[in-house]
Design an enzyme around this catalytic site. Sequence first.
Site, PDB file in Angstrom:
ATOM      1  N   ASP A   8      29.598  40.849  37.750  1.00 35.43           N
ATOM      2  CA  ASP A   8      30.995  40.961  38.130  1.00 35.43           C
ATOM      3  C   ASP A   8      30.999  41.269  39.631  1.00 35.43           C
ATOM      4  OD1 ASP A   8      33.816  41.523  37.812  1.00 35.43           O
ATOM      5  OD2 ASP A   8      33.280  43.640  37.953  1.00 35.43           O
ATOM      6  N   LEU A   9      32.131  41.087  40.295  1.00 37.49           N
ATOM      7  CA  LEU A   9      32.164  41.329  41.747  1.00 37.49           C
ATOM      8  C   LEU A   9      32.814  42.682  42.068  1.00 37.49           C
ATOM      9  CD1 LEU A   9      31.807  40.410  44.682  1.00 37.49           C
ATOM     10  CD2 LEU A   9      33.927  39.112  44.452  1.00 37.49           C
ATOM     11  N   ASP A  10      34.121  42.754  41.822  1.00 34.78           N
ATOM     12  CA  ASP A  10      34.857  43.977  42.162  1.00 34.78           C
ATOM     13  C   ASP A  10      34.394  45.133  41.275  1.00 34.78           C
ATOM     14  OD1 ASP A  10      36.743  45.889  42.838  1.00 34.78           O
ATOM     15  OD2 ASP A  10      38.286  45.033  41.552  1.00 34.78           O
ATOM     16  N   THR A  16      36.566  46.426  45.831  1.00 33.86           N
ATOM     17  CA  THR A  16      37.806  45.871  46.373  1.00 33.86           C
ATOM     18  C   THR A  16      39.029  46.372  45.604  1.00 33.86           C
ATOM     19  OG1 THR A  16      37.173  43.893  45.141  1.00 33.86           O
ATOM     20  CG2 THR A  16      36.991  43.779  47.535  1.00 33.86           C
ATOM     21  N   LYS A  44      41.854  46.358  36.566  1.00 29.22           N
ATOM     22  CA  LYS A  44      40.484  45.982  36.917  1.00 29.22           C
ATOM     23  C   LYS A  44      39.966  44.892  35.982  1.00 29.22           C
ATOM     24  CE  LYS A  44      39.064  50.187  39.254  1.00 29.22           C
ATOM     25  NZ  LYS A  44      38.162  51.348  39.267  1.00 29.22           N
ATOM     26  N   GLY A  45      39.475  43.819  36.572  1.00 26.55           N
ATOM     27  CA  GLY A  45      38.850  42.750  35.786  1.00 26.55           C
ATOM     28  C   GLY A  45      39.816  41.725  35.225  1.00 26.55           C
ATOM     29  N   ILE A  46      41.114  41.997  35.287  1.00 24.10           N
ATOM     30  CA  ILE A  46      42.043  41.007  34.734  1.00 24.10           C
ATOM     31  C   ILE A  46      42.623  40.151  35.864  1.00 24.10           C
ATOM     32  CG2 ILE A  46      42.549  42.413  32.684  1.00 24.10           C
ATOM     33  CD1 ILE A  46      45.326  42.901  33.950  1.00 24.10           C
ATOM     34  N   ARG A  48      44.992  37.743  38.394  1.00 28.53           N
ATOM     35  CA  ARG A  48      46.141  38.068  39.259  1.00 28.53           C
ATOM     36  C   ARG A  48      47.460  37.998  38.478  1.00 28.53           C
ATOM     37  NH1 ARG A  48      46.162  34.223  44.241  1.00 28.53           N
ATOM     38  NH2 ARG A  48      43.988  34.894  44.158  1.00 28.53           N
ATOM     39  N   SER A 115      33.322  36.524  38.318  1.00 29.80           N
ATOM     40  CA  SER A 115      34.439  37.368  38.751  1.00 29.80           C
ATOM     41  C   SER A 115      35.755  36.668  38.461  1.00 29.80           C
ATOM     42  CB  SER A 115      34.338  37.616  40.260  1.00 29.80           C
ATOM     43  OG  SER A 115      35.535  38.169  40.759  1.00 29.80           O
ATOM     44  N   ALA A 116      36.756  37.461  38.071  1.00 31.34           N
ATOM     45  CA  ALA A 116      38.088  36.904  37.848  1.00 31.34           C
ATOM     46  C   ALA A 116      38.757  36.554  39.171  1.00 31.34           C
ATOM     47  CB  ALA A 116      38.938  37.923  37.092  1.00 31.34           C
ATOM     48  N   SER A 117      38.146  36.964  40.285  1.00 28.13           N
ATOM     49  CA  SER A 117      38.816  36.797  41.583  1.00 28.13           C
ATOM     50  C   SER A 117      38.657  35.411  42.179  1.00 28.13           C
ATOM     51  CB  SER A 117      38.287  37.820  42.578  1.00 28.13           C
ATOM     52  OG  SER A 117      38.893  37.602  43.835  1.00 28.13           O
ATOM     53  N   ASN A 119      39.259  34.943  45.112  1.00 26.21           N
ATOM     54  CA  ASN A 119      38.806  35.234  46.478  1.00 26.21           C
ATOM     55  C   ASN A 119      37.307  35.531  46.532  1.00 26.21           C
ATOM     56  OD1 ASN A 119      41.456  35.284  47.950  1.00 26.21           O
ATOM     57  ND2 ASN A 119      41.895  36.865  46.421  1.00 26.21           N
ATOM     58  N   LYS A 146      38.824  37.457  31.149  1.00 28.28           N
ATOM     59  CA  LYS A 146      38.168  38.568  30.452  1.00 28.28           C
ATOM     60  C   LYS A 146      39.248  39.321  29.662  1.00 28.28           C
ATOM     61  CE  LYS A 146      35.153  39.049  34.487  1.00 28.28           C
ATOM     62  NZ  LYS A 146      34.754  39.868  35.634  1.00 28.28           N
ATOM     63  N   GLU A 170      28.959  44.938  34.631  1.00 28.03           N
ATOM     64  CA  GLU A 170      30.417  45.052  34.694  1.00 28.03           C
ATOM     65  C   GLU A 170      30.874  46.496  34.883  1.00 28.03           C
ATOM     66  OE1 GLU A 170      33.465  44.109  34.632  1.00 28.03           O
ATOM     67  OE2 GLU A 170      33.382  41.946  34.409  1.00 28.03           O
ATOM     68  N   ASP A 171      32.008  46.670  35.565  1.00 31.36           N
ATOM     69  CA  ASP A 171      32.575  48.015  35.720  1.00 31.36           C
ATOM     70  C   ASP A 171      33.829  48.202  34.869  1.00 31.36           C
ATOM     71  OD1 ASP A 171      34.061  46.182  37.406  1.00 31.36           O
ATOM     72  OD2 ASP A 171      35.127  47.962  38.124  1.00 31.36           O
TER      73      ASP A 171
HETATM   74  P1  B16 Z   1      42.261  37.735  42.760  1.00 30.00           P
HETATM   75  P2  B16 Z   1      36.372  41.184  39.161  1.00 30.00           P
HETATM   76  C1  B16 Z   1      39.002  41.089  39.557  1.00 30.00           C
HETATM   77  O1  B16 Z   1      37.706  41.071  40.078  1.00 30.00           O
HETATM   78  C2  B16 Z   1      39.672  42.405  39.908  1.00 30.00           C
HETATM   79  O2  B16 Z   1      38.989  43.479  39.276  1.00 30.00           O
HETATM   80  C3  B16 Z   1      41.085  42.377  39.405  1.00 30.00           C
HETATM   81  O3  B16 Z   1      41.737  43.590  39.753  1.00 30.00           O
HETATM   82  C4  B16 Z   1      41.816  41.183  40.036  1.00 30.00           C
HETATM   83  O4  B16 Z   1      43.150  41.090  39.546  1.00 30.00           O
HETATM   84  C5  B16 Z   1      41.059  39.891  39.711  1.00 30.00           C
HETATM   85  O5  B16 Z   1      39.719  40.018  40.176  1.00 30.00           O
HETATM   86  C6  B16 Z   1      41.693  38.673  40.353  1.00 30.00           C
HETATM   87  O6  B16 Z   1      41.541  38.737  41.736  1.00 30.00           O
HETATM   88  O7  B16 Z   1      43.692  38.118  42.847  1.00 30.00           O
HETATM   89  O8  B16 Z   1      41.495  37.963  44.052  1.00 30.00           O
HETATM   90  O9  B16 Z   1      42.059  36.323  42.234  1.00 30.00           O
HETATM   91  O10 B16 Z   1      36.278  42.626  38.739  1.00 30.00           O
HETATM   92  O11 B16 Z   1      36.508  40.207  37.992  1.00 30.00           O
HETATM   93  O12 B16 Z   1      35.295  40.786  40.135  1.00 30.00           O
HETATM   94 MG    MG Z   2      35.121  44.463  38.133  1.00 28.20          MG
END
Ligand code: B16
Ligand code: MG
Length: 216
Positions: A8-10, A16, A44-46, A48, A115-117, A119, A146, A170-171
């Site tokens: 996982d990233l964040d 972040t 966290k982890g879900i 946007r 990562s769900a991000s 970014n 997730k 994962e966190d």
């Molecule tokens: P973005 P992870 C997740 O990262 C964040 O924990 C979560 O808070 C955020 O909503 C999600 O990425 C989406 O991020 O808006 O940048 O696409 O923990 O899956 O690395």
């Molecule tokens: Mg995370």
Amino acid sequence: MKKGFVFDLDGVITDTAKYHYIAWKELAAEIGIEIDLKFNEQLKGISRMDSLERILTLGNKNDAYSSEEKDALASKKNTHYVQLLQSLTPDDLLPGVKTFLEEAKHKGIPCAIASASKNAPFILDKLGVMQDFDVIVDPATLSKGKPDPEIFIQAAKGLNIEPSDAVGFEDAQAGIDGIKAAGMYAVGVYSGEELHGADTIVEKLTDLSIDELLAK
Ligand code: B16
Ligand code: MG
């Protein structure tokens, strides 16, 4: 022997969550909803859009906006979030991450980001670790976020290994649930919230021996 690592990233590679919080808090306040740090744990982890829906639910405003308006709200939050990310540098890697990745590379163990991000590539680039990952799953290609295991299964596929041959890090509870549903060994990275169902829990990656993990 395990054959690959899926991160996982964040919360695992960097923190972040504090920037997500600043950006969501400001956006929520603009539409009359107050969020606090405890509520932020749920985000966290879900994804946007799922995060926005949870904030709207908190304020009883799910039906107050059209889907176009919701897209605009999420996009406004993301613009602010990306501004905050500009200050990221390799110093923002969490303790032990760089050493862990270097050791994995030295041992020939491939690594993926799940990562769900959306970014994630930008963040990895700012942190100077883009080249340490063989696979970055694109969350835009997923049908479910997730805790569904899809992102972890895709990561294993990208690494050309079976999920049961991978270790996932994962966190967030949603992420641990996804890793276990994918059939991987789960390392929970403790960030102050209780994690259930992980095979082992550490506070930082320096607490782990790669050789012991590979033998799981
Ligand atoms: P973005 P992870 C997740 O990262 C964040 O924990 C979560 O808070 C955020 O909503 C999600 O990425 C989406 O991020 O808006 O940048 O696409 O923990 O899956 O690395
Ligand atoms: Mg995370």
